[in-house]
Motif scaffolding. Structure first.
Motif, PDB file in Angstrom:
ATOM      1  N   PRO A  80      37.370  -4.234  11.672  1.00 59.42           N
ATOM      2  CA  PRO A  80      36.837  -2.936  11.270  1.00 59.42           C
ATOM      3  C   PRO A  80      37.631  -2.350  10.107  1.00 59.42           C
ATOM      4  N   THR A  81      36.924  -1.739   9.192  1.00 63.87           N
ATOM      5  CA  THR A  81      37.540  -1.028   8.077  1.00 63.87           C
ATOM      6  C   THR A  81      36.810   0.303   7.923  1.00 63.87           C
ATOM      7  N   HIS A  82      37.362   1.163   7.069  1.00 60.07           N
ATOM      8  CA  HIS A  82      36.771   2.485   6.848  1.00 60.07           C
ATOM      9  C   HIS A  82      36.487   2.653   5.368  1.00 60.07           C
ATOM     10  N   LEU A  83      35.280   3.109   5.067  1.00 60.37           N
ATOM     11  CA  LEU A  83      34.803   3.199   3.689  1.00 60.37           C
ATOM     12  C   LEU A  83      34.538   4.646   3.301  1.00 60.37           C
ATOM     13  N   TRP A  84      35.070   5.024   2.121  1.00 54.32           N
ATOM     14  CA  TRP A  84      34.736   6.309   1.524  1.00 54.32           C
ATOM     15  C   TRP A  84      34.172   6.040   0.139  1.00 54.32           C
ATOM     16  N   THR A  85      33.024   6.611  -0.164  1.00 50.70           N
ATOM     17  CA  THR A  85      32.410   6.420  -1.473  1.00 50.70           C
ATOM     18  C   THR A  85      32.505   7.706  -2.285  1.00 50.70           C
ATOM     19  N   PRO A  86      32.580   7.595  -3.602  1.00 49.26           N
ATOM     20  CA  PRO A  86      32.712   8.781  -4.454  1.00 49.26           C
ATOM     21  C   PRO A  86      31.394   9.536  -4.558  1.00 49.26           C
ATOM     22  N   PRO A  87      31.436  10.753  -5.065  1.00 47.24           N
ATOM     23  CA  PRO A  87      30.198  11.528  -5.212  1.00 47.24           C
ATOM     24  C   PRO A  87      29.118  10.802  -6.010  1.00 47.24           C
ATOM     25  N   SER A  88      29.529   9.987  -6.977  1.00 42.93           N
ATOM     26  CA  SER A  88      28.562   9.252  -7.792  1.00 42.93           C
ATOM     27  C   SER A  88      27.925   8.097  -7.039  1.00 42.93           C
ATOM     28  N   GLY A  89      28.548   7.678  -5.923  1.00 40.13           N
ATOM     29  CA  GLY A  89      28.039   6.560  -5.139  1.00 40.13           C
ATOM     30  C   GLY A  89      28.584   5.210  -5.549  1.00 40.13           C
ATOM     31  N   SER A  90      29.268   5.152  -6.689  1.00 37.83           N
ATOM     32  CA  SER A  90      29.820   3.872  -7.148  1.00 37.83           C
ATOM     33  C   SER A  90      31.035   4.136  -8.021  1.00 37.83           C
ATOM     34  N   GLY A  91      31.804   3.079  -8.260  1.00 35.98           N
ATOM     35  CA  GLY A  91      32.994   3.205  -9.095  1.00 35.98           C
ATOM     36  C   GLY A  91      33.941   2.044  -8.867  1.00 35.98           C
ATOM     37  N   PRO A  92      35.114   2.084  -9.469  1.00 37.41           N
ATOM     38  CA  PRO A  92      36.124   1.056  -9.205  1.00 37.41           C
ATOM     39  C   PRO A  92      36.533   1.095  -7.730  1.00 37.41           C
ATOM     40  N   GLY A  93      37.159   0.028  -7.272  1.00 35.08           N
ATOM     41  CA  GLY A  93      37.500  -0.076  -5.857  1.00 35.08           C
ATOM     42  C   GLY A  93      38.986   0.030  -5.588  1.00 35.08           C
ATOM     43  N   ILE A  94      39.324   0.580  -4.420  1.00 38.88           N
ATOM     44  CA  ILE A  94      40.714   0.623  -3.953  1.00 38.88           C
ATOM     45  C   ILE A  94      40.749   0.228  -2.490  1.00 38.88           C
ATOM     46  N   VAL A  95      41.580  -0.751  -2.158  1.00 40.46           N
ATOM     47  CA  VAL A  95      41.891  -1.042  -0.760  1.00 40.46           C
ATOM     48  C   VAL A  95      43.120  -0.226  -0.404  1.00 40.46           C
ATOM     49  N   LEU A  96      42.966   0.630   0.588  1.00 43.82           N
ATOM     50  CA  LEU A  96      44.005   1.556   1.026  1.00 43.82           C
ATOM     51  C   LEU A  96      44.672   0.977   2.268  1.00 43.82           C
ATOM     52  N   VAL A  97      45.972   0.737   2.204  1.00 50.11           N
ATOM     53  CA  VAL A  97      46.671   0.021   3.277  1.00 50.11           C
ATOM     54  C   VAL A  97      47.538   0.995   4.070  1.00 50.11           C
ATOM     55  N   GLN A  98      47.305   1.028   5.346  1.00 49.42           N
ATOM     56  CA  GLN A  98      47.856   2.000   6.290  1.00 49.42           C
ATOM     57  C   GLN A  98      49.371   1.948   6.437  1.00 49.42           C
ATOM     58  N   GLU A  99      49.932   3.042   6.968  1.00 42.16           N
ATOM     59  CA  GLU A  99      51.310   3.079   7.459  1.00 42.16           C
ATOM     60  C   GLU A  99      51.355   2.423   8.851  1.00 42.16           C
ATOM     61  N   ILE A 100      52.512   2.531   9.506  1.00 48.86           N
ATOM     62  CA  ILE A 100      52.632   1.993  10.860  1.00 48.86           C
ATOM     63  C   ILE A 100      51.788   2.777  11.864  1.00 48.86           C
ATOM     64  N   PHE A 101      51.327   3.960  11.492  1.00 50.12           N
ATOM     65  CA  PHE A 101      50.543   4.794  12.408  1.00 50.12           C
ATOM     66  C   PHE A 101      49.055   4.458  12.389  1.00 50.12           C
ATOM     67  N   GLY A 102      48.671   3.421  11.668  1.00 50.58           N
ATOM     68  CA  GLY A 102      47.278   3.009  11.638  1.00 50.58           C
ATOM     69  C   GLY A 102      46.476   3.793  10.611  1.00 50.58           C
ATOM     70  N   VAL A 103      45.156   3.680  10.718  1.00 53.69           N
ATOM     71  CA  VAL A 103      44.275   4.457   9.839  1.00 53.69           C
ATOM     72  C   VAL A 103      44.180   5.852  10.458  1.00 53.69           C
ATOM     73  N   SER A 104      45.218   6.616  10.231  1.00 59.96           N
ATOM     74  CA  SER A 104      45.413   7.926  10.838  1.00 59.96           C
ATOM     75  C   SER A 104      44.653   9.002  10.070  1.00 59.96           C
ATOM     76  N   GLY A 105      44.776  10.234  10.552  1.00 58.26           N
ATOM     77  CA  GLY A 105      44.189  11.345   9.834  1.00 58.26           C
ATOM     78  C   GLY A 105      44.744  11.475   8.428  1.00 58.26           C
ATOM     79  N   TYR A 106      46.023  11.194   8.282  1.00 54.79           N
ATOM     80  CA  TYR A 106      46.654  11.242   6.960  1.00 54.79           C
ATOM     81  C   TYR A 106      46.082  10.186   6.029  1.00 54.79           C
ATOM     82  N   ILE A 107      45.994   8.941   6.484  1.00 50.15           N
ATOM     83  CA  ILE A 107      45.436   7.880   5.652  1.00 50.15           C
ATOM     84  C   ILE A 107      43.971   8.178   5.333  1.00 50.15           C
ATOM     85  N   SER A 108      43.245   8.713   6.310  1.00 49.23           N
ATOM     86  CA  SER A 108      41.848   9.088   6.056  1.00 49.23           C
ATOM     87  C   SER A 108      41.760  10.162   4.980  1.00 49.23           C
ATOM     88  N   GLN A 109      42.697  11.117   5.001  1.00 45.51           N
ATOM     89  CA  GLN A 109      42.697  12.146   3.967  1.00 45.51           C
ATOM     90  C   GLN A 109      42.960  11.543   2.590  1.00 45.51           C
TER      91      GLN A 109
END
Length: 246
Positions: A29-58
Motif C-alpha cells: 500500500p502507498t498513499h497518493l496526493w495529486t496537485p490541483p492541476s491533476g498532473s506534474g512531476p513526481g516525488i516519492v516521499l519516504v517515511q520516518e520511523i513513525f510510518g506514513v504518519s499525520g506529519y508525513i501526510s502533511q
C-alpha cells in the motif's frame, strides 16, 4: 501510459488516496496526493520511523500543493503489526518497528514505488525522492540503485553506514542536518559532507537544531530550522523537477 489499475477509488483524504504497488513479495500500500492541476512531476516521499504518519501526510499535501504528484509507500507493510499507539511510548514503539525492517527489501520496495510513479499517467515530468530520518537514508540508498532525477534527504539516519554508495548518487541532491543532532553528531556529519559533496551534493546545516527538527511533534520540532530547510527544499525541487507551480 494509463492510470494504474491498482489505484483504489476511495476518495482522497488527509492520508491521500490508497494506491497498491506490486512488489516481488506482493502488493504494497502507498498513499497518493495529486496537485490541483491533476498532473506534474513526481516525488516519492519516504517515511520516518513513525510510518506514513499525520506529519508525513502533511508533507505529502504540501508537496502536491506545489505541483507534484506525490506517492508515499508504507515501508512497514510486511510487518505483522505496524500500529503505533499514540497514547503509549511512541518513540519506543517506532524504534521497535524499524528494527524489524529488512533493509534490502525496503530499498527494493521504494524502488518499486519510484517505477510505479514514473509510469502513472498523472506524472508528466521527472521523478525525485524526498525522505526524512529513516527515510532520508533509505532514499539515499534508492538514489544509488534506481534511476531518479533528484534527492532531498533530511538528516538521513542511516547515512553514516551508506557512505560507500556516495559515488553512485550522481543526481542533484540536498542534505539537511541540525548542528545539535544527538543521533548524528558533528563528526559523522562531516564524514557525510566529505563523501557526498564531491559529487555535487548540497549540504545545509541549521544552528542548534536537533535530529528530526522538521517533525512538528514538540519533542522534536525546531520551527526556525524547519522553516529554513523548507525554504531551501522548495526551490531546489523546483529547479530540478521543473515544477510548474513554483
Amino acid at each position: 501510459m494509463t492510470p494504474s489499475p491498482e489505484t483504489d477509488t476511495t476518495a482522497p483524504g488527509s492520508t491521500g488516496q490508497v494506491v497498491v504497488v506490486q512488489t516481488a513479495d506482493g502488493p504494497m500500500p502507498t498513499h497518493l496526493w495529486t496537485p490541483p492541476s491533476g498532473s506534474g512531476p513526481g516525488i516519492v516521499l519516504v517515511q520516518e520511523i513513525f510510518g506514513v504518519s499525520g506529519y508525513i501526510s502533511q508533507r505529502g499535501r504540501d508537496l502536491s500543493a506545489l505541483g507534484y504528484v506525490v506517492l508515499a509507500p508504507e515501508v512497514y507493510w510486511r510487518l505483522p503489526d505496524a500500529t503505533i499507539d499514540e497514547d503509549g511510548d511512541v518513540l519506543g514503539q517506532a524504534m521497535g518497528l524499524v528494527q524489524q525492517v529488512d533493509w534490502g527489501l525496503a530499498v527494493a520496495d521504494v524502488g518499486a514505488a519510484v517505477e510505479h510513479l514514473r509510469g502513472m499517467i498523472e506524472v508528466t515530468g521527472p521523478v525525485g525522492l524526498v525522505g526524512f530520518c529513516f527515510g532520508g537514508g533509505l532514499a539515499f540508498n534508492v538514489a544509488a540503485t534506481t534511476p531518479v532525477d533528484v534527492l532531498v534527504s533530511y538528516y538521513g539516519s542511516a547515512l553514516p553506514n551508506l557512505l560507500p554508495l556516495a559515488d553512485q548518487v550522481t543526481v542533484p541532491s540536498l542534505h539537511h542536518f541540525g548542528t545539535a543532532d544527538a543521533y548524528i553528531p558533528a563528526e559523522a556529519q562531516e564524514q557525510i559532507r566529505q563523501a557526498v559533496t564531491p559529487n555535487g551534493a548540497r549540504f545545509e546545516t541549521y544552528e542548534g537544531a536537533n535530529h528530526a527538527f522538521d517533525n512538528p511533534n514538540p519533542m522534536f520540532h525546531d520551527a526556525e530550522a524547519s522553516a529554513a530547510a523548507w525554504a531551501v527544499t522548495v526551490p531546489f525541487l523546483a529547479e530540478h523537477l521543473s515544477s510548474p507551480s513554483v
